[in-house]
Design a protein around this motif. Structure first.
Motif, PDB file in Angstrom:
ATOM      1  N   TRP A 123       0.822  -1.269   0.034  1.00 37.92           N
ATOM      2  CA  TRP A 123      -0.037   0.141   0.038  1.00 37.92           C
ATOM      3  C   TRP A 123       0.798   1.374  -0.074  1.00 37.92           C
ATOM      4  O   TRP A 123       0.209   2.458  -0.036  1.00 37.92           O
ATOM      5  CB  TRP A 123      -1.001  -0.196   1.243  1.00 37.92           C
ATOM      6  CG  TRP A 123      -1.933  -1.252   1.185  1.00 37.92           C
ATOM      7  CD1 TRP A 123      -2.370  -1.772   0.205  1.00 37.92           C
ATOM      8  CD2 TRP A 123      -2.547  -1.829   2.404  1.00 37.92           C
ATOM      9  NE1 TRP A 123      -3.210  -2.681   0.477  1.00 37.92           N
ATOM     10  CE2 TRP A 123      -3.464  -2.853   2.007  1.00 37.92           C
ATOM     11  CE3 TRP A 123      -2.164  -1.595   3.764  1.00 37.92           C
ATOM     12  CZ2 TRP A 123      -3.809  -3.503   2.814  1.00 37.92           C
ATOM     13  CZ3 TRP A 123      -3.012  -2.420   4.646  1.00 37.92           C
ATOM     14  CH2 TRP A 123      -3.952  -3.378   4.100  1.00 37.92           C
TER      15      TRP A 123
ATOM     16  N   ALA B  18      -2.883   6.006   4.149  1.00 32.66           N
ATOM     17  CA  ALA B  18      -3.878   6.632   5.236  1.00 32.66           C
ATOM     18  C   ALA B  18      -4.073   5.944   6.490  1.00 32.66           C
ATOM     19  O   ALA B  18      -4.525   6.275   7.576  1.00 32.66           O
ATOM     20  CB  ALA B  18      -5.091   6.833   4.580  1.00 32.66           C
ATOM     21  N   ASN B  19      -3.679   4.312   6.413  1.00 32.58           N
ATOM     22  CA  ASN B  19      -3.554   3.809   7.599  1.00 32.58           C
ATOM     23  C   ASN B  19      -2.611   4.359   8.725  1.00 32.58           C
ATOM     24  O   ASN B  19      -2.863   4.354  10.006  1.00 32.58           O
ATOM     25  CB  ASN B  19      -3.124   2.378   7.530  1.00 32.58           C
ATOM     26  CG  ASN B  19      -4.322   1.657   6.739  1.00 32.58           C
ATOM     27  OD1 ASN B  19      -5.600   1.804   7.310  1.00 32.58           O
ATOM     28  ND2 ASN B  19      -4.036   0.784   5.855  1.00 32.58           N
TER      29      ASN B  19
ATOM     30  N   ASP C   2     -19.676  -5.062   5.263  1.00 26.18           N
ATOM     31  CA  ASP C   2     -18.523  -4.919   6.003  1.00 26.18           C
ATOM     32  C   ASP C   2     -17.382  -3.992   5.074  1.00 26.18           C
ATOM     33  O   ASP C   2     -16.313  -3.327   5.410  1.00 26.18           O
ATOM     34  CB  ASP C   2     -17.428  -6.154   6.225  1.00 26.18           C
ATOM     35  CG  ASP C   2     -18.282  -7.170   7.237  1.00 26.18           C
ATOM     36  OD1 ASP C   2     -18.990  -6.271   7.999  1.00 26.18           O
ATOM     37  OD2 ASP C   2     -18.233  -8.128   7.189  1.00 26.18           O
TER      38      ASP C   2
ATOM     39  N   ARG D 202     -19.372   0.404   5.204  1.00 22.14           N
ATOM     40  CA  ARG D 202     -18.327   1.022   5.891  1.00 22.14           C
ATOM     41  C   ARG D 202     -17.699   1.987   5.333  1.00 22.14           C
ATOM     42  O   ARG D 202     -16.663   2.769   5.729  1.00 22.14           O
ATOM     43  CB  ARG D 202     -17.440   0.023   6.715  1.00 22.14           C
ATOM     44  CG  ARG D 202     -18.198  -0.950   7.611  1.00 22.14           C
ATOM     45  CD  ARG D 202     -17.447  -1.002   8.908  1.00 22.14           C
ATOM     46  NE  ARG D 202     -18.297  -1.780  10.144  1.00 22.14           N
ATOM     47  CZ  ARG D 202     -18.799  -0.926  10.905  1.00 22.14           C
ATOM     48  NH1 ARG D 202     -18.795   0.119  10.784  1.00 22.14           N
ATOM     49  NH2 ARG D 202     -19.889  -1.722  11.746  1.00 22.14           N
TER      50      ARG D 202
ATOM     51  N   PRO E 162     -16.676   5.556   4.243  1.00 22.63           N
ATOM     52  CA  PRO E 162     -17.093   6.846   4.831  1.00 22.63           C
ATOM     53  C   PRO E 162     -18.107   7.702   3.811  1.00 22.63           C
ATOM     54  O   PRO E 162     -18.451   9.037   4.030  1.00 22.63           O
ATOM     55  CB  PRO E 162     -15.987   7.551   5.306  1.00 22.63           C
ATOM     56  CG  PRO E 162     -14.770   6.911   4.509  1.00 22.63           C
ATOM     57  CD  PRO E 162     -15.418   5.409   4.085  1.00 22.63           C
TER      58      PRO E 162
ATOM     59  N   CYS F 160      -9.683   6.769   2.019  1.00 22.88           N
ATOM     60  CA  CYS F 160      -9.527   6.250   3.465  1.00 22.88           C
ATOM     61  C   CYS F 160      -8.886   4.931   3.890  1.00 22.88           C
ATOM     62  O   CYS F 160      -8.118   4.765   4.859  1.00 22.88           O
ATOM     63  CB  CYS F 160     -10.966   6.363   4.365  1.00 22.88           C
ATOM     64  SG  CYS F 160     -11.806   4.838   3.970  1.00 22.88           S
ATOM     65  N   MET F 161      -8.697   4.049   2.992  1.00 26.67           N
ATOM     66  CA  MET F 161      -8.145   2.586   3.055  1.00 26.67           C
ATOM     67  C   MET F 161      -8.862   1.671   3.406  1.00 26.67           C
ATOM     68  O   MET F 161      -8.360   0.439   3.554  1.00 26.67           O
ATOM     69  CB  MET F 161      -6.811   2.800   3.787  1.00 26.67           C
ATOM     70  CG  MET F 161      -5.575   3.536   3.032  1.00 26.67           C
ATOM     71  SD  MET F 161      -5.113   3.060   1.526  1.00 26.67           S
ATOM     72  CE  MET F 161      -4.138   1.117   2.144  1.00 26.67           C
ATOM     73  N   HIS F 162     -10.049   1.720   3.843  1.00 24.83           N
ATOM     74  CA  HIS F 162     -11.047   0.880   4.427  1.00 24.83           C
ATOM     75  C   HIS F 162     -10.945  -0.467   3.575  1.00 24.83           C
ATOM     76  O   HIS F 162     -10.691  -1.683   4.018  1.00 24.83           O
ATOM     77  CB  HIS F 162     -12.186   1.195   5.194  1.00 24.83           C
ATOM     78  CG  HIS F 162     -13.221   0.093   5.647  1.00 24.83           C
ATOM     79  ND1 HIS F 162     -12.888  -0.498   6.788  1.00 24.83           N
ATOM     80  CD2 HIS F 162     -14.038  -0.651   4.838  1.00 24.83           C
ATOM     81  CE1 HIS F 162     -13.835  -1.627   6.829  1.00 24.83           C
ATOM     82  NE2 HIS F 162     -14.521  -1.672   6.060  1.00 24.83           N
TER      83      HIS F 162
ATOM     84  N   ASN G 166      -7.976  -2.162   2.876  1.00 27.42           N
ATOM     85  CA  ASN G 166      -7.564  -2.986   4.141  1.00 27.42           C
ATOM     86  C   ASN G 166      -8.195  -4.261   4.261  1.00 27.42           C
ATOM     87  O   ASN G 166      -7.699  -5.099   4.441  1.00 27.42           O
ATOM     88  CB  ASN G 166      -7.840  -2.311   5.222  1.00 27.42           C
ATOM     89  CG  ASN G 166      -6.902  -0.962   5.493  1.00 27.42           C
ATOM     90  OD1 ASN G 166      -5.837  -0.976   4.844  1.00 27.42           O
ATOM     91  ND2 ASN G 166      -7.268  -0.042   6.282  1.00 27.42           N
ATOM     92  N   VAL G 167      -9.585  -4.310   3.803  1.00 33.03           N
ATOM     93  CA  VAL G 167     -10.230  -5.527   4.048  1.00 33.03           C
ATOM     94  C   VAL G 167     -10.198  -6.439   2.940  1.00 33.03           C
ATOM     95  O   VAL G 167     -10.173  -7.806   3.132  1.00 33.03           O
ATOM     96  CB  VAL G 167     -11.799  -5.035   4.298  1.00 33.03           C
ATOM     97  CG1 VAL G 167     -12.834  -6.126   4.317  1.00 33.03           C
ATOM     98  CG2 VAL G 167     -12.197  -4.086   5.469  1.00 33.03           C
TER      99      VAL G 167
ATOM    100  N   PRO H 171      -7.252  -6.985   0.547  1.00 34.88           N
ATOM    101  CA  PRO H 171      -5.962  -6.603  -0.148  1.00 34.88           C
ATOM    102  C   PRO H 171      -5.654  -7.331  -1.301  1.00 34.88           C
ATOM    103  O   PRO H 171      -4.975  -6.807  -2.297  1.00 34.88           O
ATOM    104  CB  PRO H 171      -4.863  -7.164   0.878  1.00 34.88           C
ATOM    105  CG  PRO H 171      -5.627  -7.879   1.668  1.00 34.88           C
ATOM    106  CD  PRO H 171      -7.244  -7.358   1.760  1.00 34.88           C
TER     107      PRO H 171
ATOM    108  N   ARG I 197      -6.565  -2.087  -4.598  1.00 33.26           N
ATOM    109  CA  ARG I 197      -5.064  -1.237  -4.574  1.00 33.26           C
ATOM    110  C   ARG I 197      -5.113   0.091  -4.797  1.00 33.26           C
ATOM    111  O   ARG I 197      -6.353   0.430  -5.484  1.00 33.26           O
ATOM    112  CB  ARG I 197      -4.042  -2.058  -5.444  1.00 33.26           C
ATOM    113  CG  ARG I 197      -4.338  -2.316  -6.848  1.00 33.26           C
ATOM    114  CD  ARG I 197      -3.037  -2.689  -7.703  1.00 33.26           C
ATOM    115  NE  ARG I 197      -2.676  -4.051  -7.214  1.00 33.26           N
ATOM    116  CZ  ARG I 197      -1.305  -4.159  -7.353  1.00 33.26           C
ATOM    117  NH1 ARG I 197      -0.569  -3.383  -8.161  1.00 33.26           N
ATOM    118  NH2 ARG I 197      -1.071  -5.389  -6.824  1.00 33.26           N
TER     119      ARG I 197
END
Lengths: 397, 359
Positions: free
Chosen positions: A173, A210-211, A252, A256, A258, A279-281, A284-285, A287, A291
């Motif tokens: 990332w 952004a994490n 999920d 989620r 935003p 935001c990366m959510h 993240n969930v 991967p 990307r």
């Protein structure tokens, strides 16, 4: 002392239990080191009377530097003469906290020879912390460190040791090379890092996305966060594979988001990239399926800090998107202008975030030569008390 | 180690490139994705097809050189001499042969290092020096962390939590570390103004600097017994300790009144919601070494209530935001007091200015 449990009954209690014990570490070091042995006694005393026994202050360091050593003296020196002086050396860590065992063993040998044999891996800023030695040992320890390629980090009113996340070394990332940037900027600011010339500390931290794995926005005066432009890359087959593997993509992932910019119909994941907040959510969930977008760079934020002096602050946007390649000249120049303006007009122990609050972000931007942008604020001002430096005057007749 | 020839300065840190294992050099910047095959283990897969396995182990942060050498022995045995650390004091062993993972984890267990802290789990507790090395500590750091991790270790070694759990501890409001944006923050606090040593102050401090250090203008010049010194307007003092940091003749450590406060619902990451400060949950708990049972009980309760009620991926603060603070206080049984209501700058922005009041 370490073999006599009656001398440290309270600390002995913390040798029990499943989590690795710092008391065992103290005792291991104490077995061959008088300073560490007496440190155990000082700490046991603190556990008995519920107060620390260290005095701060005293200008202490290595020749030519005003930073990198934290002077520390015991307030019970008669009782514990071996730790009457117990100064800490901050050693600038390698970017990304990667080591070879050879390098770590060298640090161990140096600190066994010159100090307490106790360390922190690592301090909160990122430095290798060599915990406790005497004034007379500082210069010899420094000589051995530099002979082996290590240098001291920052302390006091300096550019502090920059630090970063693991970055492209081990993370898909990373939107820029956090390690290259951190190494480069650290070398660039060696003078500002070792010789106090600023109103207060100035921390630089870099996270590749952004994490924000190094907590740059909460605690760095200058936070560099990787981000992108353009659409998030999607592998629809892999999205379906996550769904088939039991992931509730609707609840999920989409629910989620935003920006509520995603939709999943059981076959295809659709993203409205024009409202994506990056935001990366979702990435993240999933991967394997998603990307970061194609044009990578960094968002530069300014002013984060812990409460001292006038309250905690989070960094806020200074440059929404900067193309970010070595040698990072644009950001180096910008940091140079910030240090100059804040260095000239900042008060003693006033962090740059507090300085901006005092003079106003608009005035600060003007002073460092950055144009105001809507990305810098949540919304335009609500209060009508607007300052103007320019106004109309009637022409003289 | 090399011998010293000539005095060197400003060489900066060693270049990270010399510490990267070959698999990282070969795949630098071209990693494709990662998975968590089991708690405490990551596998990163490169565009090349190469696989890098990471085994993450918890450490007490305070490490003797003897233990670091043991950690190096393990990295020599399993990782060709390469390892790294995380910003939360974990040790990461970097492997290319998956067959070495089980023996490494067995050796780590034998040496007392738990493996975990990845994914929806508790990572290591970021913490400060405390009574081991700090002049302004209102509590110890390592002791509380050890006592708490002994209790919560099951959440480190498994991934049984709804989302990530980040706990941090700072032993005073200087907050070395990002304590103020943690799911649960444990913060040492002073509760009494500094006690001015009028005899010592004129010798070791500059009066104007001391006065200027106070964020609430509580410090004023005064002449006492012919000495130029200062006095503190105690009703204005918020015990920040900034004056003590600039002037050692104003100590505010107080064994009777120093202690611990607990803050919840902060986060660092931008994922889903913006980075957020932690908010006050418990204003004061006593310093009760060596195991701080009141702190351990309070934090464990917070973790349990969140874990029982949060939806998948919901961090502590996101869960509280969904259910509302009134219900948070009811579910946790924590009394809401005058101390919970802000009275510093911009306090009014934290007051509820609507009738949006959740159940």
């Amino acid at each position: 002392m370490p073999d006599d449990p009656s001398r440290t009954p309270k600390l002995d209690e913390l040798e029990k239990g499943p989590w690795p014990s710092f008391v065992k570490e103290l005792k291991r070091a104490a077995a061959g080191n008088a300073m560490s042995e007496q440190l155990l006694g000082v700490l046991e005393l603190s556990y008995e009377d519920r107060v620390g026994h260290w005095k701060h202050g005293g200008v202490v360091g290595v020749r030519g530097y005003g930073a990198g050593v934290i002077g520390r003296y015991s307030d019970v020196p008669e009782q514990f003469p071996e730790v009457a002086q117990f100064h800490t050396m901050r050693v600038n860590h390698p970017a990304g906290l990667f080591y070879t065992t050879g390098a770590l063993r060298t640090i161990c040998d140096i600190w066994e020879k010159h100090g307490s044999g106790l360390t922190n891996l690592h301090g909160a800023t990122g430095d290798i912390i060599l915990l406790g030695t005497k004034t007379e040992s500082l210069e010899p320890a420094f000589a051995d460190l530099t002979a082996n390629g290590f240098d001291l980090g920052g302390s006091g009113s300096v550019v502090r040791t920059p630090s970063c996340c693991v970055g492209p070394a081990r993370c898909e990332w990373a939107c820029f090379d956090t390690l290259a940037f951190t190494y480069d900027i650290t070398q660039h600011f060696q003078d500002e890092l070792h010789r106090p010339s600023l109103p207060y500390k100035f921390k630089i931290k870099a996270s590749g996305c952004a994490n924000d794995c190094v907590a740059a926005i909460p605690r760095a005066d200058l936070s560099v966060i990787g981000t992108w432009r353009g659409p998030i890359g999607i592998d629809q087959a892999q999205v379906r594979a996550y769904a088939e593997g039991g992931m509730d993509v609707g609840a999920d992932v989409c629910d989620r988001c935003p920006s509520t910019c995603m939709a999943w119909d059981g076959e295809t994941l659709a993203i409205d990239n024009s409202t994506c907040a990056k935001c990366m959510h979702c990435i993240n969930v999933m991967p394997k399926a998603l990307r970061p977008g194609p044009e990578r760079g960094a968002c530069i934020l300014i002013g984060g800090k812990a409460p001292i002096v006038s309250g905690a602050m989070l960094s806020s946007v200074l440059v929404p998107f900067m193309t970010f390649e070595p040698p990072f000249t644009e950001l180096k120049d910008l940091i140079g202008r910030i240090l100059e303006v804040w260095g000239d007009a900042g008060k003693n122990r006033e962090r740059v975030g507090e300085f901006i609050q005092r003079v106003g972000l608009g005035n600060f931007l003007e002073a460092i030569g950055v144009e105001p942008l809507p990305e810098m604020v949540r919304h335009p001002r609500e209060n009508p008390y607007v300052f103007y430096e320019e106004y109309f005057e009637e022409e003289p007749k | 180690m090399a011998e010293t020839a000539q005095r060197k300065t400003d060489i900066g840190p060693p270049h990270y490139g010399q510490f990267l294992p070959p698999v990282i050099k070969a795949n630098y910047g071209t990693w494709k994705y990662h998975e968590i095959p089991r708690p405490g283990v990551l596998v990163h897969v490169g565009e090349s097809g190469d696989r890098l396995y990471t085994v993450r182990a918890g450490s007490p942060r305070l490490l003797s050189v003897q233990t670091i050498r043991e950690i190096c022995d393990l990295a020599d045995r399993y990782c060709d001499g390469y390892l790294r650390f995380t910003s939360r004091h974990n040790i990461e062993f970097l492997l290319t042969d998956p067959a070495r993972i089980d023996p490494l984890i067995a050796d780590l267990a034998a040496a007392g290092f738990p493996v975990g802290g990845i994914g929806n789990a508790l990572s290591n507790i970021v913490h400060t020096q405390g009574w081991i090395h700090c002049h302004s500590a209102a509590t110890d750091a390592s002791g509380i962390v050890k006592a708490l991790m002994d209790e919560l270790i099951g959440h480190f070694t498994s991934t049984d939590l709804p989302g990530k759990l980040r706990i941090a501890l700072a032993c005073c409001v200087n907050m070395c570390g990002a304590v103020h944006c943690s799911d649960i923050a444990i913060l040492g606090i002073h509760r009494r103004p500094p006690k001015v040593n009028h005899e010592r102050l004129p010798k070791v401090c500059e009066v104007p600097t001391v006065i200027a250090s106070c964020p609430t203008a509580a410090i004023n010049p005064v002449r006492k017994d012919g000495r130029e010194t200062v006095e503190v307007a105690e009703d204005l003092c918020m015990y920040c300790g900034n004056c003590y940091t600039v002037c050692p003749a104003m100590p505010l450590n107080d064994p009777l009144n120093d202690g611990v406060s607990i803050w919840v619902g902060g986060k660092v990451s931008n994922a889903r919601t913006e980075p957020t400060f932690s908010k006050l949950a418990i204003p004061f708990l006593p310093n009760n070494p060596p195991r701080w049972p009141e702190v351990v009980e309070a934090v464990t309760k917070l973790v349990d209530v969140w874990a029982a009620h949060a939806k998948p991926y919901e961090r502590m603060g996101e869960w509280i935001e969904r259910i509302g603070w009134p219900r948070f206080f009811r579910l946790t049984g924590i009394p809401f007091t005058k101390q919970h209501i802000d009275d510093y700058r911009h306090a009014e922005t934290t007051f509820r200015r609507s009738v949006h009041i959740k159940g």
